[in-house]
Scaffold this active site. Structure first.
Site, mmCIF file in Angstrom:
data_model
loop_
_atom_site.group_PDB
_atom_site.id
_atom_site.type_symbol
_atom_site.label_atom_id
_atom_site.label_comp_id
_atom_site.label_asym_id
_atom_site.label_seq_id
_atom_site.Cartn_x
_atom_site.Cartn_y
_atom_site.Cartn_z
ATOM 1 N N TYR A 55 0.875 -1.176 0.000
ATOM 2 C CA TYR A 55 0.000 0.000 0.000
ATOM 3 C C TYR A 55 0.912 1.226 0.000
ATOM 4 O O TYR A 55 1.311 1.768 1.034
ATOM 5 C CB TYR A 55 -0.964 -0.010 1.188
ATOM 6 N N HIS A 129 -0.929 -12.248 0.354
ATOM 7 C CA HIS A 129 -1.779 -11.283 -0.349
ATOM 8 C C HIS A 129 -2.580 -11.925 -1.477
ATOM 9 O O HIS A 129 -3.745 -11.587 -1.694
ATOM 10 C CB HIS A 129 -0.913 -10.133 -0.889
ATOM 11 N N SER A 209 -12.875 -4.052 0.119
ATOM 12 C CA SER A 209 -13.679 -3.162 -0.746
ATOM 13 C C SER A 209 -15.167 -3.325 -0.445
ATOM 14 O O SER A 209 -15.984 -3.493 -1.355
ATOM 15 C CB SER A 209 -13.386 -3.429 -2.224
ATOM 16 N N PRO A 210 -15.571 -3.248 0.830
ATOM 17 C CA PRO A 210 -16.956 -3.586 1.199
ATOM 18 C C PRO A 210 -17.997 -2.587 0.724
ATOM 19 O O PRO A 210 -19.186 -2.932 0.684
ATOM 20 C CB PRO A 210 -16.911 -3.643 2.737
ATOM 21 N N GLY A 212 -17.577 -1.186 -2.267
ATOM 22 C CA GLY A 212 -17.441 -1.217 -3.722
ATOM 23 C C GLY A 212 -16.128 -0.683 -4.248
ATOM 24 O O GLY A 212 -15.888 -0.715 -5.451
#
Ligand SMILES: NC(=O)c1ccc[n+]([C@@H]2O[C@H](COP(=O)([O-])OP(=O)(O)OC[C@H]3O[C@@H](n4cnc5c(N)ncnc54)[C@H](OP(=O)(O)O)[C@@H]3O)[C@@H](O)[C@H]2O)c1
Length: 291
Positions: A55, A129, A209-210, A212
């Site tokens: 990240y 990952h 990504s809950p 979206g």
């Protein structure tokens, strides 16, 4: 804030954790602001932060998000011991692209770098990952199991995996969590049985990504199925969708990202939101277009 077990042998964590990714991409906020987002999430009761070595902007910036989280935790007056920081290894970012590298020597080097970036003696939860098609999956998992035996990794998780891959890993190591994508826009984790499998084994399912992801989430406030529910229960559309995600299984934990205090606090509020059976069905039956 409501909690759920993180996974077998692991403590309970808040059902909403903070996804660190948006705090380290090209449009990331200045560090002081990013730290205030993390502090707000922790003050609101979040006890899980998800990060990864990758990240960051590119391979020259590896560990950006982990260093940021370490600095935020160091300046947070609360109980550091109550917070689980979950990181990942197994990807690289050459030129800002995303590539997989599940070779044991890469995972070992990545884990060492993450220990340094996080400033810890062991990693609370280390997640592979993604499987690397160029490396036998069992070899990648075996490398992480070895890091666990050496005490560098406390608990092991997987990400972007199928039920078959979880079963392979379970023969090698205790799998505590599985992190796959899940939102009303992307339901493959439900359709392929991963969420159900995790529920049956009490493995924590970390829904990534809950809402979206960085683009699709913007459609939620005007979504014809979500908006009326949000208006009726005086919650935000994002919180309604997070509550729907949490309702998809007893071991689901959602890890929304946020670049503002307001968004982090709004997401935290979803932990205590319970939708009715009818509201859950309405969202399940609705069309969530991805374009
Ligand atoms: N394992 C994997 O392969 C993988 C892949 C992707 C993500 N992840 C993890 O999952 C986390 C979440 O995924 P994501 O960041 O891709 O997508 P996401 O959480 O679905 O959406 C993130 C964006 O939605 C907005 N948002 C979130 N909650 C909101 C709220 N309550 N109100 C208004 N806006 C809200 C935020 O906008 P602002 O930025 O403007 O605040 C944020 O950037 C990541 O941070 C990362 O930790 C893992």
């Amino acid at each position: 804030m409501r909690t759920r077990p993180l996974g077998p042998g692991a403590p309970d964590v808040s059902t909403i954790g903070l996804g660190g990714m948006p705090l380290s991409f090209a449009d990331r906020p200045a560090e002081a602001r990013a730290v205030s987002v993390i502090h707000a999430a922790l003050d609101a009761g979040m006890t899980l932060i998800d990060t990864a070595d990758v990240y960051c902007l590119d391979d020259n910036d590896i560990g950006h998000n982990e260093r940021l989280i370490a600095r935020a935790l160091a300046s947070w007056p609360g109980d550091r011991g109550s917070v689980i920081v979950a990181t990942k290894g197994g990807l690289t970012r050459p030129g800002g692209r995303w590539e997989r590298n599940g070779r044991p020597e890469h995972l070992r080097a990545a884990c060492e770098r993450s220990l340094k970036a996080l400033g810890v003696g062991h990693i609370d939860l280390y997640q592979l990952h993604a499987p690397d098609p160029a490396v036998p999956f069992a070899e990648s998992v075996g490398a992480i199991a070895e890091l666990q035996r050496e005490g560098k990794v406390r608990r092991v998780g997987l990400s972007n995996v199928s039920v078959a891959e979880i079963k392979v890993a379970q023969d090698i190591v205790e799998v505590v969590t599985v992190q796959n994508r899940l939102s009303p826009f992307f339901r493959e984790a439900l359709e392929t049985g991963v969420v159900n499998y995790c529920a049956n084994k009490a493995i924590g399912f970390l829904a990534y990504s809950p809402v979206g992801g960085r683009q699709l989430n913007k459609k939620l406030p005007d979504h014809p199925a979500v908006k009326p529910i949000a208006d009726r229960i005086a919650a935000s559309a994002h919180a309604v969708v997070l509550a729907w995600v949490l309702a998809q299984g007893p071991s689901v934990i959602a890890i929304p990202g946020a670049r503002t205090v307001e968004h982090a606090l709004d997401s935290a509020s979803a932990a205590d939101l319970v939708l009715s059976e009818q509201e859950l069905k309405t969202i399940a039956a609705a069309d969530f277009q991805r374009v």
